[in-house]
Design an enzyme around this catalytic site. Structure first.
Site, mmCIF file in Angstrom:
data_model
loop_
_atom_site.group_PDB
_atom_site.id
_atom_site.type_symbol
_atom_site.label_atom_id
_atom_site.label_comp_id
_atom_site.label_asym_id
_atom_site.label_seq_id
_atom_site.Cartn_x
_atom_site.Cartn_y
_atom_site.Cartn_z
ATOM 1 N N ASN A 9 -3.772 -6.572 5.213
ATOM 2 C CA ASN A 9 -2.795 -5.913 4.343
ATOM 3 C C ASN A 9 -1.439 -6.472 4.760
ATOM 4 O O ASN A 9 -0.908 -6.083 5.795
ATOM 5 C CB ASN A 9 -2.861 -4.396 4.535
ATOM 6 C CG ASN A 9 -1.781 -3.669 3.753
ATOM 7 O OD1 ASN A 9 -1.081 -4.274 2.936
ATOM 8 N ND2 ASN A 9 -1.625 -2.377 4.002
ATOM 9 N N LYS A 11 1.344 -6.014 3.468
ATOM 10 C CA LYS A 11 2.453 -5.090 3.192
ATOM 11 C C LYS A 11 3.601 -5.864 2.509
ATOM 12 O O LYS A 11 3.329 -6.770 1.736
ATOM 13 C CB LYS A 11 2.882 -4.368 4.476
ATOM 14 C CG LYS A 11 1.668 -3.686 5.159
ATOM 15 C CD LYS A 11 2.026 -2.748 6.262
ATOM 16 C CE LYS A 11 0.742 -2.122 6.825
ATOM 17 N NZ LYS A 11 1.001 -1.152 7.873
ATOM 18 N N HIS A 96 -2.723 4.159 0.642
ATOM 19 C CA HIS A 96 -2.161 3.857 1.961
ATOM 20 C C HIS A 96 -1.127 4.927 2.335
ATOM 21 O O HIS A 96 -0.353 5.363 1.484
ATOM 22 C CB HIS A 96 -1.526 2.458 1.971
ATOM 23 C CG HIS A 96 -1.299 1.968 3.356
ATOM 24 N ND1 HIS A 96 -0.249 2.412 4.129
ATOM 25 C CD2 HIS A 96 -2.003 1.103 4.140
ATOM 26 C CE1 HIS A 96 -0.321 1.837 5.330
ATOM 27 N NE2 HIS A 96 -1.375 1.038 5.353
ATOM 28 N N GLU A 98 1.616 4.705 3.794
ATOM 29 C CA GLU A 98 3.008 4.327 3.510
ATOM 30 C C GLU A 98 3.364 4.655 2.064
ATOM 31 O O GLU A 98 4.481 5.073 1.764
ATOM 32 C CB GLU A 98 3.211 2.830 3.817
ATOM 33 C CG GLU A 98 3.205 2.591 5.330
ATOM 34 C CD GLU A 98 2.734 1.219 5.753
ATOM 35 O OE1 GLU A 98 2.663 0.306 4.917
ATOM 36 O OE2 GLU A 98 2.417 1.060 6.951
ATOM 37 N N GLU A 168 -7.354 5.186 8.429
ATOM 38 C CA GLU A 168 -6.173 4.694 9.141
ATOM 39 C C GLU A 168 -5.370 5.879 9.675
ATOM 40 O O GLU A 168 -4.575 6.471 8.936
ATOM 41 C CB GLU A 168 -5.284 3.889 8.191
ATOM 42 C CG GLU A 168 -5.953 2.671 7.598
ATOM 43 C CD GLU A 168 -4.949 1.621 7.188
ATOM 44 O OE1 GLU A 168 -5.115 0.463 7.592
ATOM 45 O OE2 GLU A 168 -3.971 1.954 6.477
ATOM 46 N N GLY A 174 0.956 0.339 13.100
ATOM 47 C CA GLY A 174 2.163 -0.381 13.512
ATOM 48 C C GLY A 174 2.776 0.120 14.802
ATOM 49 O O GLY A 174 3.904 -0.228 15.145
ATOM 50 N N SER A 214 -3.211 -0.723 14.313
ATOM 51 C CA SER A 214 -3.056 -1.532 15.530
ATOM 52 C C SER A 214 -4.362 -2.194 15.968
ATOM 53 O O SER A 214 -4.641 -2.320 17.153
ATOM 54 C CB SER A 214 -2.463 -0.697 16.673
ATOM 55 O OG SER A 214 -1.185 -0.224 16.305
HETATM 56 P P1 13P Z 1 -1.166 -2.382 11.669
HETATM 57 O O1 13P Z 1 -2.418 -3.195 11.855
HETATM 58 O O2 13P Z 1 0.078 -3.181 11.648
HETATM 59 O O3 13P Z 1 -1.127 -1.208 12.610
HETATM 60 O O4 13P Z 1 -1.273 -1.748 10.184
HETATM 61 C C1 13P Z 1 -2.441 -1.137 9.791
HETATM 62 C C2 13P Z 1 -2.365 -0.857 8.333
HETATM 63 O O5 13P Z 1 -1.579 -0.052 7.898
HETATM 64 C C3 13P Z 1 -3.243 -1.638 7.444
HETATM 65 O O6 13P Z 1 -3.240 -1.115 6.167
#
Ligand code: 13P
Length: 252
Positions: A9, A11, A96, A98, A168, A174, A214
């Protein structure tokens, strides 16, 4: 046997040129050494058409990171599921955390997006997961079940075949703070049980449930060794080909 998957992803990262460079690098690496799992890259809308063309004879599938909850019309700036499909993309990431948090996507809105994505022939990577406060209050199971019930458990069994779940935990995204393999396995097994309650044990057994938060080459082997963890949804570590390949290699 259910599919093993490593999905990136990106982002809101990578210009078109940077994205083409990364996808080309990954394509070449995976052409030289075939992966033992399905590989997907989730990219911003602007990359979809170019990367779908670039990767059409490769092992890498392309995913959008979002689509609109309306079919078409006067929704300035939105991109519909039909438009995503027309680029050649196969998947869309929905739900997601976010997008739930920063763009106020409710279970109802996500349900509309899921329905439109499936109607337009896309497969959906549907994300669920609890916040740190919810984990501290031991509410992770209730949160995950409610997110599934709110947006995807209305689907028919036929539609369900096009759903991949991504667990997640928000506190692990992150942050460098990964769920332990035991923590992740516990909730993945619970999620599979919830799926079985609605769709039966056989379909639950066929459902791929990915871990995200992560995830990197160093912890992927332990996470992926657990019986209910079918791969990963990768943020930061999907932005460099060697890092992403390191996670794909966890399936070797
Ligand atoms: P990270 O791997 O950067 O923690 O992000 C995970 C994520 O949100 C994947 O959709």
């Amino acid at each position: 046997m259910r599919k093993k998957i490593v999905a990136g992803n990106w982002k809101m990262n990578k210009t078109l040129q940077e994205g083409v460079a990364l996808a080309t690098e990954l394509k070449d690496i995976l052409a030289a050494e075939k992966p033992n799992c399905e590989v997907i890259i989730g990219t911003p809308f602007i990359h979809l058409a170019t990367l779908s063309e670039l990767l059409k004879d490769s092992v890498i599938a392309v995913s959008a990171e979002n689509c609109a909850n309306k079919a078409s019309g006067a929704y300035t700036g939105e991109v519909s599921a039909a438009m995503v499909k027309s680029t050649g993309a196969e998947y869309v990431i929905l739900g997601h955390s976010e997008r739930r948090e920063y763009y106020h996507e409710t279970p109802e809105i996500l349900k509309e997006k899921v329905d439109l994505a499936l109607e337009n022939g896309l497969k959906v990577i549907f994300c669920i997961g609890e916040s740190e406060a919810e984990r501290d209050n031991n509410q992770q199971e209730a949160v995950c079940k409610a997110e599934l019930a709110g947006s995807v458990f209305h689907l028919t069994p036929e539609q369900w075949k096009n759903i991949v779940i991504a667990y997640e935990p928000i506190w692990a995204i992150g942050t460098g703070k990964t769920a332990t393999a035991e923590q992740a396995e516990e909730i993945h097994a619970y999620i599979r049980k919830c799926v079985a309650e609605v769709y039966g044990a056989e379909m639950a057994d066929e459902t791929s449930i990915l871990y995200g938060g992560s995830c990197k080459a160093s912890n992927a082997p332990e996470l992926f060794s657990k019986p209910d963890i079918d791969g990963g949804l990768i943020g930061g570590a999907s932005l460099k080909a060697p890092d992403f390949k390191g996670i794909i290699d966890a399936w070797k």
